[in-house]
Scaffold this active site. Sequence first.
Site, PDB file in Angstrom:
ATOM      1  N   TYR A  47       0.849  -1.190   0.000  1.00 25.82           N
ATOM      2  CA  TYR A  47       0.000   0.000   0.000  1.00 25.82           C
ATOM      3  C   TYR A  47       0.884   1.239   0.000  1.00 25.82           C
ATOM      4  O   TYR A  47       1.874   1.303   0.733  1.00 25.82           O
ATOM      5  CB  TYR A  47      -0.888   0.031   1.246  1.00 25.82           C
ATOM      6  CG  TYR A  47      -2.345  -0.217   0.965  1.00 25.82           C
ATOM      7  CD1 TYR A  47      -3.058   0.611   0.103  1.00 25.82           C
ATOM      8  CD2 TYR A  47      -3.020  -1.266   1.566  1.00 25.82           C
ATOM      9  CE1 TYR A  47      -4.397   0.393  -0.153  1.00 25.82           C
ATOM     10  CE2 TYR A  47      -4.364  -1.500   1.325  1.00 25.82           C
ATOM     11  CZ  TYR A  47      -5.048  -0.660   0.454  1.00 25.82           C
ATOM     12  OH  TYR A  47      -6.373  -0.882   0.206  1.00 25.82           O
ATOM     13  N   GLU A  49      -0.574   4.863  -0.413  1.00 25.68           N
ATOM     14  CA  GLU A  49      -1.402   6.055  -0.612  1.00 25.68           C
ATOM     15  C   GLU A  49      -0.572   7.317  -0.417  1.00 25.68           C
ATOM     16  O   GLU A  49       0.242   7.411   0.498  1.00 25.68           O
ATOM     17  CB  GLU A  49      -2.577   6.047   0.360  1.00 25.68           C
ATOM     18  CG  GLU A  49      -3.637   5.023   0.015  1.00 25.68           C
ATOM     19  CD  GLU A  49      -4.823   5.104   0.948  1.00 25.68           C
ATOM     20  OE1 GLU A  49      -4.706   5.735   2.011  1.00 25.68           O
ATOM     21  OE2 GLU A  49      -5.870   4.514   0.614  1.00 25.68           O
ATOM     22  N   ASP A 198      -7.028  14.428 -24.781  1.00 27.98           N
ATOM     23  CA  ASP A 198      -7.047  13.005 -24.460  1.00 27.98           C
ATOM     24  C   ASP A 198      -6.423  12.280 -25.648  1.00 27.98           C
ATOM     25  O   ASP A 198      -7.079  12.012 -26.652  1.00 27.98           O
ATOM     26  CB  ASP A 198      -8.482  12.534 -24.217  1.00 27.98           C
ATOM     27  CG  ASP A 198      -8.560  11.037 -23.906  1.00 27.98           C
ATOM     28  OD1 ASP A 198      -7.534  10.350 -24.031  1.00 27.98           O
ATOM     29  OD2 ASP A 198      -9.652  10.566 -23.557  1.00 27.98           O
ATOM     30  N   THR A 225      -4.017   6.648 -21.920  1.00 27.42           N
ATOM     31  CA  THR A 225      -3.781   5.320 -21.378  1.00 27.42           C
ATOM     32  C   THR A 225      -2.299   5.015 -21.571  1.00 27.42           C
ATOM     33  O   THR A 225      -1.607   5.683 -22.339  1.00 27.42           O
ATOM     34  CB  THR A 225      -4.624   4.269 -22.104  1.00 27.42           C
ATOM     35  OG1 THR A 225      -4.415   4.414 -23.517  1.00 27.42           O
ATOM     36  CG2 THR A 225      -6.091   4.438 -21.790  1.00 27.42           C
ATOM     37  N   LYS A 228      -2.185   0.704 -25.488  1.00 26.98           N
ATOM     38  CA  LYS A 228      -2.347   1.169 -26.863  1.00 26.98           C
ATOM     39  C   LYS A 228      -0.978   1.401 -27.518  1.00 26.98           C
ATOM     40  O   LYS A 228      -0.108   0.549 -27.457  1.00 26.98           O
ATOM     41  CB  LYS A 228      -3.228   2.414 -26.905  1.00 26.98           C
ATOM     42  CG  LYS A 228      -4.655   2.197 -26.389  1.00 26.98           C
ATOM     43  CD  LYS A 228      -5.532   3.402 -26.658  1.00 26.98           C
ATOM     44  CE  LYS A 228      -6.963   3.203 -26.199  1.00 26.98           C
ATOM     45  NZ  LYS A 228      -7.127   3.304 -24.742  1.00 26.98           N
ATOM     46  N   ARG A 234      -1.904  -1.874 -18.840  1.00 28.51           N
ATOM     47  CA  ARG A 234      -3.185  -1.173 -18.830  1.00 28.51           C
ATOM     48  C   ARG A 234      -3.215  -0.218 -17.640  1.00 28.51           C
ATOM     49  O   ARG A 234      -3.040  -0.630 -16.501  1.00 28.51           O
ATOM     50  CB  ARG A 234      -4.341  -2.168 -18.746  1.00 28.51           C
ATOM     51  CG  ARG A 234      -4.437  -2.989 -20.002  1.00 28.51           C
ATOM     52  CD  ARG A 234      -5.715  -3.788 -20.119  1.00 28.51           C
ATOM     53  NE  ARG A 234      -5.749  -4.392 -21.447  1.00 28.51           N
ATOM     54  CZ  ARG A 234      -6.184  -3.779 -22.541  1.00 28.51           C
ATOM     55  NH1 ARG A 234      -6.669  -2.543 -22.461  1.00 28.51           N
ATOM     56  NH2 ARG A 234      -6.149  -4.378 -23.710  1.00 28.51           N
TER      57      ARG A 234
END
Length: 441
Positions: A47, A49, A198, A225, A228, A234
């Site tokens: 973790y 954060e 985008d 992303t 692609k 991903r």
Amino acid sequence: MAKQDPIFELIDAEKKRQSEGLELIPSENYVSANVLKAMGSILTNKYSEGYPGKRYYGGQENIDPIETLAIERAKELFHADHANVQPHSGANANEAVYFSWCEPGDTILAMSLPAGGHLTHGSPVTRSAKIYNFVGYGVTKEGDIDYDEMERLAKEHHPKIILVGFSAFMKIPDFDRVQKIADEVSREAGHEILLMADMAHVAGLIAGGVHPNPLEHGFQVMTTTTHKTLRGPRGGLIVSMGKVSSPLRKPEHTLENIPTLIDRAVFPGTQGGPLEHIIAAKAVAFEEDLQPEFADYARSVVENAQVLATELQRLGFKLQGGGTENHLILIDVKDSYGIDGKFYEIALDRVGLTLNANALPSDKGGAFRPSGVRLGTPAMTTRDLGAEEMLKLAGWMKQVLDICVAAGDEDGLGGHVAELDAIRAEVRELALNFPVPGIEK
């Protein structure tokens, strides 16, 4: 466990499918063995954060340098002042930018979905469309952005964001013209307008130097992303221009402060713990993208797309926009041959050619029976297919199209099994000569 759980049998079956077929979906690609290695690492156990140096959990002595490397490589790749590598997807990246700059009810001007935009650019089925007021601009008969309509709508609605982005658009946007529109409307409206791009589909072409970078043409923010054309895992990415400061303190709401506003919008605004195994894989991919060989790849993607588009047109296919300037091709099969895109997609799947049915501007066929199909060249180019293979591919697509016309519908394909199997054997033979990266032989 691997021998008993059918999940692993299905993974092996997917390896076989990918190896023996050709991936034409323009939003898909193949990652390297090193990207796979990073994704499958023990970093998934941690973790983290917060941000490097500003975490809410201990034990970050290895995590912070990993995320910092990803940030610095992304900044270098896109010549940006700042990068946030934590978005879990392109949709998360877009929502974070909206949240960073807009209040509920504010207007965002973006390409409409029927014209080639993305779901997250204002489709009424999405969460963001229920929070913000999206106004959609379209495209001309020639397939380019309707900049006159964009300007008219911007002057009418005084948007807080003008968004240039797409999922089925074959031209290179005129970023300079959009900046001029934003500057003029901003003076009229009395507020700053955020220019957002985008570039999820063409980010790899930007990184490879064969597509203009919106950040070098007056845009403050670019989302993408990381799969692609970037050939990473991903996930999502936000790069921006402006002053970088601590996300622990809320800065003044100005374009200059957009990097920090975005950091706060990603965490804690719209996401919790980052996926550090994916961030490590992003860092690996960004380093690969910074190599000279990646520029060669980007050029080949565009060259292959243009060869394929030209041959498809020669064979009688009608293409939206008359061709392509990037990696995307959109075929109007309904107007070309009287069948719908879903039927054609299903038939091509039978021979190992994978693409997706896709709506055309002002399409009446609906999402599940659209008039077109969308395809592209990123994945095939990663496997080193070139112009000769593009010609073969176009020929197979025409053969399958003729079978569809003769069959009439999906049920009718049963009468053409031998023909489809013969094409499938040819596709398989070619595909196996071009191995998928990351998949052992």
